[in-house]
Scaffold this motif. Structure first.
Motif, short mmCIF file in Angstrom:
data_model
loop_
_atom_site.label_atom_id
_atom_site.label_comp_id
_atom_site.label_asym_id
_atom_site.label_seq_id
_atom_site.Cartn_x
_atom_site.Cartn_y
_atom_site.Cartn_z
N ALA A 109 -1.43 8.99 -8.30
CA ALA A 109 -2.45 9.48 -7.37
C ALA A 109 -3.44 8.39 -6.97
N ILE A 110 -2.94 7.24 -6.59
CA ILE A 110 -3.79 6.13 -6.13
C ILE A 110 -4.09 6.32 -4.65
N GLY A 111 -5.36 6.29 -4.28
CA GLY A 111 -5.74 6.47 -2.89
C GLY A 111 -5.75 5.16 -2.13
N ARG A 112 -5.50 5.22 -0.83
CA ARG A 112 -5.48 4.02 0.00
C ARG A 112 -6.82 3.28 -0.05
N GLU A 113 -7.90 4.01 -0.14
CA GLU A 113 -9.21 3.39 -0.10
C GLU A 113 -9.44 2.46 -1.29
N SER A 114 -8.78 2.73 -2.42
CA SER A 114 -8.93 1.87 -3.59
C SER A 114 -8.06 0.62 -3.51
N VAL A 115 -7.05 0.65 -2.64
CA VAL A 115 -6.15 -0.50 -2.48
C VAL A 115 -6.62 -1.40 -1.34
N GLU A 116 -7.09 -0.82 -0.28
CA GLU A 116 -7.45 -1.58 0.92
C GLU A 116 -8.87 -2.14 0.80
N THR A 117 -9.04 -3.04 -0.17
CA THR A 117 -10.33 -3.68 -0.39
C THR A 117 -10.19 -5.19 -0.15
N ASP A 118 -11.31 -5.85 0.05
CA ASP A 118 -11.28 -7.29 0.26
C ASP A 118 -10.71 -8.02 -0.96
N GLU A 119 -11.06 -7.55 -2.15
CA GLU A 119 -10.58 -8.19 -3.38
C GLU A 119 -9.06 -8.13 -3.47
N VAL A 120 -8.50 -6.95 -3.24
CA VAL A 120 -7.04 -6.79 -3.34
C VAL A 120 -6.34 -7.57 -2.23
N VAL A 157 0.83 -1.20 0.00
CA VAL A 157 0.00 0.00 0.00
C VAL A 157 0.87 1.25 0.00
N ALA A 158 1.89 1.26 0.82
CA ALA A 158 2.79 2.42 0.90
C ALA A 158 3.49 2.67 -0.42
N ARG A 159 3.87 1.59 -1.08
CA ARG A 159 4.58 1.74 -2.36
C ARG A 159 3.68 2.31 -3.44
N VAL A 160 2.49 1.76 -3.60
CA VAL A 160 1.65 2.16 -4.72
C VAL A 160 0.97 3.51 -4.49
N THR A 161 0.83 3.91 -3.24
CA THR A 161 0.20 5.21 -2.97
C THR A 161 1.22 6.33 -2.81
N GLY A 162 2.50 6.00 -2.93
CA GLY A 162 3.54 7.00 -2.73
C GLY A 162 4.07 7.61 -4.01
N GLN A 163 3.37 7.40 -5.13
CA GLN A 163 3.83 7.91 -6.42
C GLN A 163 2.95 9.07 -6.87
#
Length: 236
Positions: free
Chosen positions: A194-205, A184-190
């Motif tokens: 502009a990827i938000g944490r809420e789009s990464v922290e899902t049950d599917e992911v 999460v830290a890696r993909v939201t740190g670019q």
């Protein structure tokens, strides 16, 4: 006629490229250089590098970073490089061609051909493939299917007309994370995505991520990579 890709095995981006090219003493441009990690590695191998980054936030960070001998950073898009025609030995796109805006990739490739020296210049495009478990875990929140497809189409339809020779290669890498938060830290740190944490922290992911857990507790995902290498620009 389709060109078969030669397999280079498991390698870093730099190791894959340097298996094909010697950059010592060359003047090259790294388009979409991001924070300049590969650009610095190229300098360490003896190249003089112009790192072009279109994202203003990252470009500012690059300008403020400690200097590296042989490396100059500029803020510039791929379509209009402040570089003289026929003046550089090589142009690299390291995982960046698919980030060029839709409809502009053809212009970016033509611009790369413009700045290259005739006869000896080369264009090296490194792109992630749309296969492997890493692509699968990233796709729900950062689906790059369209832009990666467009990048390959631009190479197939435009780059082949700009150069007299083409070589294609493939290799693989493995993305490794200690835990979900590390990803999460890696993909939201670019700043350019502009990827938000809420789009990464899902049950599917989280489920896709958990599938990459190894017996040692590390999380490992395969990412196949593609190289298109063009030589000898075709001048009009």
């Amino acid at each position: 006629m389709s060109i078969t890709r030669k397999d280079l095995g498991e390698r870093t981006d730099l190791a894959a490229v340097t298996a094909l090219l010697s950059v010592k003493g060359l003047n090259v441009v790294d388009i979409g250089c991001g924070p300049g990690n590969v650009a610095r590695e190229l300098c360490a191998l003896g190249a003089t590098v112009l790192g072009a980054e279109p994202d203003p936030i990252q470009a500012k960070k690059n300008r403020e970073a400690p200097p590296t001998a042989g490396l100059t950073f500029i803020e510039s898009g791929a379509e209009h490089l402040p570089v003289d025609s026929a003046s550089v030995d090589g142009v690299f796109f390291f995982r960046s061609l698919h980030h060029v805006p839709v409809g502009r990739k053809e212009a970016a490739l033509a611009e790369a051909a413009r700045v290259l020296k005739p006869e000896t210049g080369f264009l090296c495009v490194v792109e992630p493939a749309m296969t492997g478990t890493h692509f699968k875990v990233m796709r729900p929140f950062n689906d790059e299917t369209l832009v990666r497809t467009e990048a390959q189409a631009a190479l197939d339809h435009v780059a082949v007309k700009l150069f007299r020779s083409e070589e294609r290669y493939q290799y693989k890498q493995f993305a490794r994370y200690q835990n979900f938060e590390a990803m999460v830290a890696r993909v939201t740190g670019q700043t350019f995505t502009a990827i938000g944490r809420e789009s990464v922290e899902t049950d599917e992911v989280k489920a896709l991520f958990e599938a990459g857990r190894t017996k040692d507790g590390e999380y490992v995902f395969e990412q196949p990579m593609l190289i298109n290498l063009y030589r000898n620009p075709a001048r009009a």
